[in-house]
Scaffold this motif. Structure first.
Motif, PDB file in Angstrom:
ATOM      1  N   ARG A  61      -6.391   7.163  -2.098  1.00 40.22           N
ATOM      2  CA  ARG A  61      -5.150   7.461  -1.362  1.00 40.22           C
ATOM      3  C   ARG A  61      -5.320   8.683  -0.471  1.00 40.22           C
ATOM      4  O   ARG A  61      -4.844   8.729   0.660  1.00 40.22           O
ATOM      5  N   ARG A  93       1.778   6.741   0.260  1.00 41.90           N
ATOM      6  CA  ARG A  93       0.926   5.791  -0.481  1.00 41.90           C
ATOM      7  C   ARG A  93       1.185   5.918  -1.969  1.00 41.90           C
ATOM      8  O   ARG A  93       1.219   7.018  -2.508  1.00 41.90           O
ATOM      9  N   THR A 106      -5.036   8.369   3.567  1.00 41.98           N
ATOM     10  CA  THR A 106      -3.973   9.157   4.205  1.00 41.98           C
ATOM     11  C   THR A 106      -4.563  10.004   5.327  1.00 41.98           C
ATOM     12  O   THR A 106      -4.056  10.007   6.455  1.00 41.98           O
ATOM     13  N   GLU A 113       0.811  -1.208   0.000  1.00 43.97           N
ATOM     14  CA  GLU A 113       0.000   0.000   0.000  1.00 43.97           C
ATOM     15  C   GLU A 113       0.851   1.268   0.000  1.00 43.97           C
ATOM     16  O   GLU A 113       0.538   2.230  -0.674  1.00 43.97           O
ATOM     17  N   ALA A 114       1.935   1.233   0.793  1.00 40.40           N
ATOM     18  CA  ALA A 114       2.730   2.449   0.981  1.00 40.40           C
ATOM     19  C   ALA A 114       4.215   2.109   1.100  1.00 40.40           C
ATOM     20  O   ALA A 114       4.578   0.999   1.470  1.00 40.40           O
ATOM     21  N   ALA A 116      -0.542  12.065  -0.726  1.00 39.93           N
ATOM     22  CA  ALA A 116      -0.716  10.852   0.082  1.00 39.93           C
ATOM     23  C   ALA A 116       0.484  10.573   0.991  1.00 39.93           C
ATOM     24  O   ALA A 116       0.969   9.450   1.092  1.00 39.93           O
ATOM     25  N   ASP A 130      -8.183   6.334  -7.824  1.00 42.39           N
ATOM     26  CA  ASP A 130      -6.968   6.027  -7.063  1.00 42.39           C
ATOM     27  C   ASP A 130      -6.552   7.214  -6.192  1.00 42.39           C
ATOM     28  O   ASP A 130      -6.254   7.063  -5.013  1.00 42.39           O
TER      29      ASP A 130
END
Ligand SMILES: Nc1ncnc2c1ncn2[C@@H]1O[C@H](COP(=O)(O)OP(=O)(O)O)[C@@H](O)[C@H]1O
Ligand SMILES: [Mg+2]
Length: 216
Positions: A51, A36, A55, A18-19, A83, A47
């Motif tokens: 994100r 992210r 966040t 994810e990040a 993000a 998207d």
């Protein structure tokens, strides 16, 4: 607004699904930057929205947990548009490594861990990823990190799923201390929330469902 340099990325610590996690400097302070990443397979606008929301939610819940007395990193900076979250670097050893290498030292912290989980739950915060990698022992306290899957809920089921996960982690990765560690954790949990008979029954029910799901 002028072009200010808020922080410097120093070293990539972990590439997550994810990040990405970087060690960073925030005005000279040691920090962690969690960024992210864009997912190529998602529609770019969707998207960006996902994100942005995650966040903000993660930063909000880290700070909210802190306001209830649960040790979490200080949030230094959040930019939902890119993000990014920049937070305090917690110096210490993860509960995972301490539990693997120095069991006797690790054990007493489990009561504190249970108290922290109960404080979260008492205030409707479900962490969503309670593993021994997401606690860092620092200044004699277990700091809770990684609120990437956290959310707000009043449901007993959600609390039971949270406890079920840490129980499974103890069983699968820290089997030698499992019994003592989980008992201490529940003791800590009870010291905040009192009698938890129905919650324990829910955890057992989730375990039964899990076993059944594997058999089928
Ligand atoms: N605030 C922090 N202080 C110190 N180390 C951190 C901090 N946040 C993350 N880390 C380190 O980076 C690892 C991954 O970060 P985490 O937020 O748990 O992301 P992931 O979702 O990839 O598990 C952690 O297990 C820990 O070792
Ligand atoms: Mg993590």
């Amino acid at each position: 607004m002028g072009n200010i340099t808020e922080y410097i990325l120093e070293r990539l610590i972990k590439k997550g699904a994810e990040a990405d996690i970087y060690e960073a400097r925030w005005y000279g302070l040691r920090a962690i930057a969690k960024i992210r990443k864009a997912k190529e397979f998602r529609n770019p606008e969707l998207d960006y929205e996902i994100r942005r929301k995650r966040t903000l939610r993660e930063a909000k819940l880290i700070a909210l947990a802190k306001s209830f007395g649960i040790p979490t990193p200080l949030i230094y900076f959040v930019d939902p548009n890119t993000a990014e979250i920049v937070m305090q670097f917690i110096e210490g050893i993860r509960l995972r490594e301490l539990s693997l290498k120095e069991k006797e030292k690790a054990l007493p912290y489990y009561q504190f861990v249970g108290k922290n989980i109960a404080l979260l739950h008492k205030n409707r915060i479900i962490h969503g990823d309670l593993t021994t990698s997401n606690f860092i022992i620092s200044q004699g306290k277990p700091f809770l990190i990684d609120f990437g899957l956290a959310f707000l809920s009043d449901e007993e089921e959600d609390k039971a799923v949270d406890l079920h996960l840490i129980k499974q982690i103890l069983l699968s990765q820290h089997y030698d201390i499992y019994e003592e560690a989980f008992n201490l954790l529940l003791e800590g949990y009870r010291s905040i929330l009192g009698e938890i008979g129905s919650l324990i029954r829910k955890i057992k029910e989730i375990e039964r469902r899990g076993r059944y799901a594997r058999v089928v």
